[in-house]
Design an enzyme around this catalytic site. Structure first.
Site, PDB file in Angstrom:
ATOM      1  N   ASN A 169       0.847  -1.204   0.000  1.00 34.19           N
ATOM      2  CA  ASN A 169       0.000   0.000   0.000  1.00 34.19           C
ATOM      3  C   ASN A 169       0.873   1.240   0.000  1.00 34.19           C
ATOM      4  O   ASN A 169       1.956   1.276   0.604  1.00 34.19           O
ATOM      5  CB  ASN A 169      -0.906   0.034   1.236  1.00 34.19           C
ATOM      6  N   TYR A 173      -0.009  10.360   3.668  1.00 30.31           N
ATOM      7  CA  TYR A 173      -0.349  10.729   5.041  1.00 30.31           C
ATOM      8  C   TYR A 173       0.710  11.710   5.537  1.00 30.31           C
ATOM      9  O   TYR A 173       1.904  11.408   5.494  1.00 30.31           O
ATOM     10  CB  TYR A 173      -0.362   9.496   5.947  1.00 30.31           C
ATOM     11  N   ARG A 174       0.275  12.855   5.996  1.00 25.21           N
ATOM     12  CA  ARG A 174       1.238  13.881   6.395  1.00 25.21           C
ATOM     13  C   ARG A 174       2.194  13.320   7.452  1.00 25.21           C
ATOM     14  O   ARG A 174       1.849  12.436   8.243  1.00 25.21           O
ATOM     15  CB  ARG A 174       0.511  15.097   6.927  1.00 25.21           C
ATOM     16  N   TRP A 187      -1.830   8.158  10.557  1.00 29.27           N
ATOM     17  CA  TRP A 187      -2.683   7.115  10.028  1.00 29.27           C
ATOM     18  C   TRP A 187      -4.048   7.210  10.701  1.00 29.27           C
ATOM     19  O   TRP A 187      -4.201   6.845  11.866  1.00 29.27           O
ATOM     20  CB  TRP A 187      -2.081   5.740  10.303  1.00 29.27           C
ATOM     21  N   GLU A 235      -0.949   1.511  -6.078  1.00 31.71           N
ATOM     22  CA  GLU A 235      -0.524   2.831  -6.562  1.00 31.71           C
ATOM     23  C   GLU A 235       0.586   2.723  -7.600  1.00 31.71           C
ATOM     24  O   GLU A 235       0.620   3.504  -8.569  1.00 31.71           O
ATOM     25  CB  GLU A 235      -0.087   3.690  -5.381  1.00 31.71           C
ATOM     26  N   ASP A 285      -4.894  22.164   7.698  1.00 35.54           N
ATOM     27  CA  ASP A 285      -5.247  21.044   6.837  1.00 35.54           C
ATOM     28  C   ASP A 285      -5.941  21.478   5.555  1.00 35.54           C
ATOM     29  O   ASP A 285      -6.233  22.654   5.348  1.00 35.54           O
ATOM     30  CB  ASP A 285      -6.139  20.066   7.605  1.00 35.54           C
TER      31      ASP A 285
END
Length: 618
Positions: A169, A173-174, A187, A235, A285
């Site tokens: 995967n 994610y920052r 996460w 991906e 964000d």
């Protein structure tokens, strides 16, 4: 066109005048954000900051900051071509004899490009830091907004592997830098990375993690894409399909994970599921609000690998429109054919920037029976990440869903509050600060299609008569010149298409609801169908700012209420006395000193003037 790596894409953009170099020394703390934010909102070029204080590495930002640049990055002339590309692949013919099967060969060749290919000599491993050599402060990670908890990697490609199945995967994610060799790992509970960590904990082992920074633009996009659960499609595979060639990967130095061979940097390490989680955030964000601090796992960096001359790619998120709006638009185009396979009456759909992806979805349909709008909307709620959608507006097939004003005009004209609106509940984005519960809240469906007799309570007729008889009723809105004054109202206006926009300084519980009742009873409400009550930081002259505030600040079940003939949207701040126990986050606003400094230095950056005045604050 496939780009070997991000620097080749940069060179092409520079040749086309779509990338500008900034030689003036700049700070990675806030200054780059302020410059880049102005540029992306003006539709300007990508920026390469060659002299970042405290780092030997340049920063590039805004590479995907226009619709045209995203199309170029994904190898198409226009984003609409993505839908055609996917539709051709999934429309494989299984009949027609030998000729029919042979017609599939070009499509199957495209599909064979999906698996990544392993390479030995990877550019991203030309320089290696191990153990005590690791020092993340040497990489020019940005602190984007004044209240951020620290510097954040904003384009991280976070790679993990299922400890049981080996399934790979990659997600974006920052990553907040905590120390020289540790970061937070954001996460959220519905993310695949969290599921992998939970499995590792059950097996009593650490979870290996690699964070790639860079790679080619197709891979950066693929990490953001909401992939359907198709075996073998990950991906790397999506990037390979978009590139038209298999994606190059290599094995990590200290982790048993495949990483993109053409990245700029790779952070390798692990997350220990037995460790206490660490405080991560705040973070400005993509919603345009700060995500408040919370506990998340800690990532231990055991090695950093990089090119000999790497460039650090970054993005910023915040008040729309931002660069992520164009990535969202690419996903819309890419997954439209799949949505149409499941819900064939869908003509098109769009997630406007004001809705920051999940908060607002416009969908046009080919309508043939009563209730079809609700069928389509509920079907969308069941499609992958579309389950997080908050407001879905359904319109007729002739309405252009990417025309923001046109859709809302249809809503005012064709959707009667109460009759053509439906509130339900379901999962919400965990970043939604206004929902009734964490990750759970209200949803609103608006049926703005042309109504059939059954939908308006008309007289029954024969089945033959009903089949083609559409209800003619259309509301004709109008604005009033005489608007009332009430406590706390700082600014207001009515639009000719039936909306009453209000900025409210809220000081007490129930104030917005009382205002809605008073306005609904006033004669000025006669030509209005929607009352939009916003907070006191909202510019009522800017319809995008109004809807962005409203959509962020409502739980539809609680805050969208029929008041007389009006549908009142309470987008004001919610108070603890109203039963809202979670902290209400602030909107993202740049520090005034940074704005003034960028104003003063704008002429030194060598950048184009914006709106006729360099450095105009936004």
């Amino acid at each position: 066109m496939a780009f070997p790596e991000i620097q080749s894409f940069m060179r092409l953009l520079e040749e086309r005048g779509e990338l500008v170099r900034v030689a003036t020394p700049v700070s990675r703390e806030l200054e780059i954000t302020e410059i880049a934010d102005r540029m992306v909102k003006a539709g300007g070029p990508a920026l390469l900051f060659e002299n970042v204080r405290g780092s030997d590495y340049p920063v590039v930002i805004g590479l995907l900051g226009t619709r045209e640049r995203v199309a170029l990055a994904l190898g198409v002339s226009d984003l609409d071509d993505l839908a055609a590309k996917v539709r051709a692949l999934i429309d494989l013919k299984g009949s027609g004899g030998v000729g029919g099967m042979l017609s599939n060969l070009p499509k199957l060749r495209d599909a064979m490009n999906l698996p990544p290919r392993r390479v030995r000599n990877a550019p991203v491993q030309q320089v290696v830091w191990r153990g005590d050599e690791v020092d993340l402060s040497k990489i020019p990670v940005l602190k984007c907004w004044p209240l951020d908890g620290g510097p954040f990697v904003t384009l991280p490609l976070v790679i993990t592997k299922d400890p049981e199945t080996g399934e790979r995967n990659m997600g974006m994610y920052r990553v907040q830098v905590m120390t020289k060799n540790t970061t937070g790992m954001h996460w959220q509970r519905h993310k695949t990375g969290t599921k992998h960590l939970e499995k590792a904990k059950k097996l009593g082992q650490r979870l290996e993690v690699a964070v790639a920074i860079g790679g080619d633009p197709a891979l950066i996009y693929a990490a953001t894409a909401p992939l359907p659960p198709i075996p073998g499609l990950d991906e790397f595979a999506l990037a390979g399909y978009l590139r038209g060639q298999r994606y190059p990967v290599t094995r990590g130095i200290t982790v048993g994970l495949d990483v993109p061979a053409n990245a700029e940097f790779i952070l390798e390490g692990y997350v220990d599921p037995t460790e206490d989680w660490v405080v991560e955030g705040p973070f400005g964000d993509h919603t345009g609000f700060y995500t408040l601090p919370d506990l998340y796992p800690q990532f231990h960096v055991t090695a950093v690998t990089m090119r000999e001359h790497p460039v650090y790619p970054a993005t910023i998120v915040g008040r729309p429109p931002m660069e992520d709006a164009y990535l969202i638009e690419a996903s819309e185009r890419l997954f439209l054919p799949a949505a149409q396979l499941i819900i064939p009456e869908i003509v098109d759909y769009h997630m406007p920037p004001a809705g920051v992806a999940h908060n607002l979805v416009f969908v046009s349909i080919k309508k043939s029976y009563p209730g079809q709008a609700y069928k389509v909307a509920n079907g969308l709620f069941g499609l992958g990440q579309m389950m997080f959608a908050k407001v879905i507006v359904v319109v007729d097939e002739g309405v252009q869903v990417n025309d923001f004003g046109a859709v809302w005009r249809e809503v005012s004209a064709r959707a009667v509050p109460g009759r053509d609106t439906l509130v339900t509940r379901g999962p919400t984005d965990v970043l939604d600060h206004s929902s009734r519960g964490w990750g759970y809240g209200g949803k609103l469906i608006i049926d703005a299609t042309t109504k059939r007799p059954e939908e308006v309570g008309g007289a029954q007729s024969s089945r033959e008569d009903q089949a083609g008889d559409l209800a003619p009723e259309v509301f004709t809105p109008h604005a009033s010149a005489d608007l009332p004054t009430f406590e706390g109202v700082l600014a207001q206006r009515q639009t000719p298409d039936g909306y009453w926009l209000v900025a409210l300084h809220k000081t007490r519980p129930g104030q917005a609801q009382a205002l809605a009742q008073a306005f609904a009873a006033h004669p000025a409400a006669a030509g209005i169908r929607h009352l939009l009550i916003c907070d006191d930081q909202t510019d009522v002259e800017n319809i995008q700012d109004v809807w962005w505030t409203i959509l962020n600040n409502i739980d539809p079940e609680r805050d969208v209420i029929q008041t007389g003939a009006l549908l009142a949207w309470d987008g004001a701040r919610k108070l603890p006395e109203e039963g809202f126990v979670r902290p209400w986050p602030p909107k993202i606003v740049m520090d005034a000193d940074v704005v003034r400094r960028v104003d003063a230095l704008w002429h030194l950056y060598g950048l184009p003037k914006l709106d006729g005045e360099p450095g105009t604050p936004h």
